[in-house]
Write a protein that holds these residues in place. Sequence first.
Motif, short mmCIF file in Angstrom:
data_model
loop_
_atom_site.label_atom_id
_atom_site.label_comp_id
_atom_site.label_asym_id
_atom_site.label_seq_id
_atom_site.Cartn_x
_atom_site.Cartn_y
_atom_site.Cartn_z
N PRO A 195 1.65 -32.20 -4.98
CA PRO A 195 0.64 -32.50 -6.01
C PRO A 195 0.05 -33.88 -5.77
O PRO A 195 0.71 -34.77 -5.22
CB PRO A 195 1.44 -32.45 -7.31
CG PRO A 195 2.85 -32.73 -6.91
CD PRO A 195 3.02 -32.15 -5.53
N PRO A 196 -1.20 -34.10 -6.16
CA PRO A 196 -1.80 -35.43 -6.03
C PRO A 196 -0.96 -36.47 -6.77
O PRO A 196 -0.34 -36.17 -7.79
CB PRO A 196 -3.18 -35.26 -6.67
CG PRO A 196 -3.47 -33.80 -6.56
CD PRO A 196 -2.15 -33.11 -6.72
N ARG B 111 5.47 -47.52 -5.37
CA ARG B 111 6.13 -46.21 -5.41
C ARG B 111 5.61 -45.26 -6.48
O ARG B 111 5.52 -44.04 -6.23
CB ARG B 111 7.64 -46.38 -5.54
CG ARG B 111 8.32 -46.82 -4.26
CD ARG B 111 9.82 -46.61 -4.29
NE ARG B 111 10.49 -47.41 -5.29
CZ ARG B 111 10.95 -48.65 -5.09
NH1 ARG B 111 10.77 -49.24 -3.92
NH2 ARG B 111 11.59 -49.28 -6.06
N PRO B 112 5.23 -45.73 -7.68
CA PRO B 112 4.73 -44.78 -8.68
C PRO B 112 3.46 -44.04 -8.25
O PRO B 112 3.14 -42.99 -8.82
CB PRO B 112 4.45 -45.66 -9.91
CG PRO B 112 5.35 -46.84 -9.74
CD PRO B 112 5.39 -47.08 -8.27
N TYR B 113 2.76 -44.56 -7.25
CA TYR B 113 1.51 -43.95 -6.80
C TYR B 113 1.70 -43.06 -5.57
O TYR B 113 0.74 -42.47 -5.08
CB TYR B 113 0.49 -45.04 -6.45
CG TYR B 113 0.18 -45.96 -7.60
CD1 TYR B 113 -0.81 -45.64 -8.53
CD2 TYR B 113 0.87 -47.16 -7.77
CE1 TYR B 113 -1.10 -46.48 -9.60
CE2 TYR B 113 0.60 -48.01 -8.84
CZ TYR B 113 -0.38 -47.66 -9.75
OH TYR B 113 -0.67 -48.49 -10.79
N LEU B 114 2.93 -42.95 -5.08
CA LEU B 114 3.17 -42.25 -3.83
C LEU B 114 3.56 -40.80 -4.04
O LEU B 114 4.34 -40.46 -4.93
CB LEU B 114 4.29 -42.94 -3.05
CG LEU B 114 4.04 -44.39 -2.61
CD1 LEU B 114 5.26 -44.93 -1.87
CD2 LEU B 114 2.79 -44.48 -1.74
N ALA B 115 3.03 -39.94 -3.17
CA ALA B 115 3.47 -38.55 -3.12
C ALA B 115 4.73 -38.42 -2.28
O ALA B 115 5.59 -37.59 -2.55
CB ALA B 115 2.36 -37.66 -2.55
N ARG B 116 4.83 -39.25 -1.23
CA ARG B 116 6.01 -39.29 -0.36
C ARG B 116 6.13 -40.67 0.25
O ARG B 116 5.13 -41.32 0.56
CB ARG B 116 5.93 -38.25 0.78
CG ARG B 116 6.31 -36.83 0.40
CD ARG B 116 7.80 -36.71 0.07
NE ARG B 116 8.19 -35.35 -0.26
CZ ARG B 116 8.15 -34.82 -1.47
NH1 ARG B 116 7.72 -35.54 -2.49
NH2 ARG B 116 8.54 -33.59 -1.68
#
Length: 201
Positions: A21-22, A126-131
Amino acid sequence: MHSLTRPLPFPELARRLRALPPSVGPVRLVAVDGHAGSGKSTFAGRLAEALDGAPVLHLDDIATHEELFDWTGRLREQVLAPFERGEPAAYRPYDWRARRFGPPRELPPAEVVLIEGVGAGRRAVRPYLARLLWMEMEPEAAWSRGRARDGEEQRTFWDGWVAAELRHFAQDPSKPYADLVVRQTPVGYEVLDGRSAGTAE
């Protein structure tokens, strides 16, 4: 995610990343972190190719001599905030020789955007990362490769960099939070689940 086969099937990894997911606006932001000299740029370039030319943000472009790790606000304002709105980002790459920022460079809110550099998986990002991917290499080996790459003229810079990197990771480690651990092998790369590789707390 289980360990992928060796050598790493980049198309399979790309497919799995696209299926996420985005994580910030319409973008799946994927970070490649690790010690300086560990091969992040090369790996990110290969992965970007498998993602049909996905944009890559190099953190060297938003760091400076005076702000080796104090670039979080710049990243938030110039990249993350526009992505949250579904808009193209526009950042000014830092010229390490001229010691000043250059003209704006656009970064589109693509399906997947890669961000690579030391600290790409830091707490504020990290809160903005998908992986979060961690390039696994002993720090001394990575720094040795980096010094050899950059040559004698950068020796003084590297002495200061190593101390700064050690302080950064002591205060704000990325490796314990990695979703995937990437290891270079004689025939390419292998990718392991972060927890099975022993990075998770």
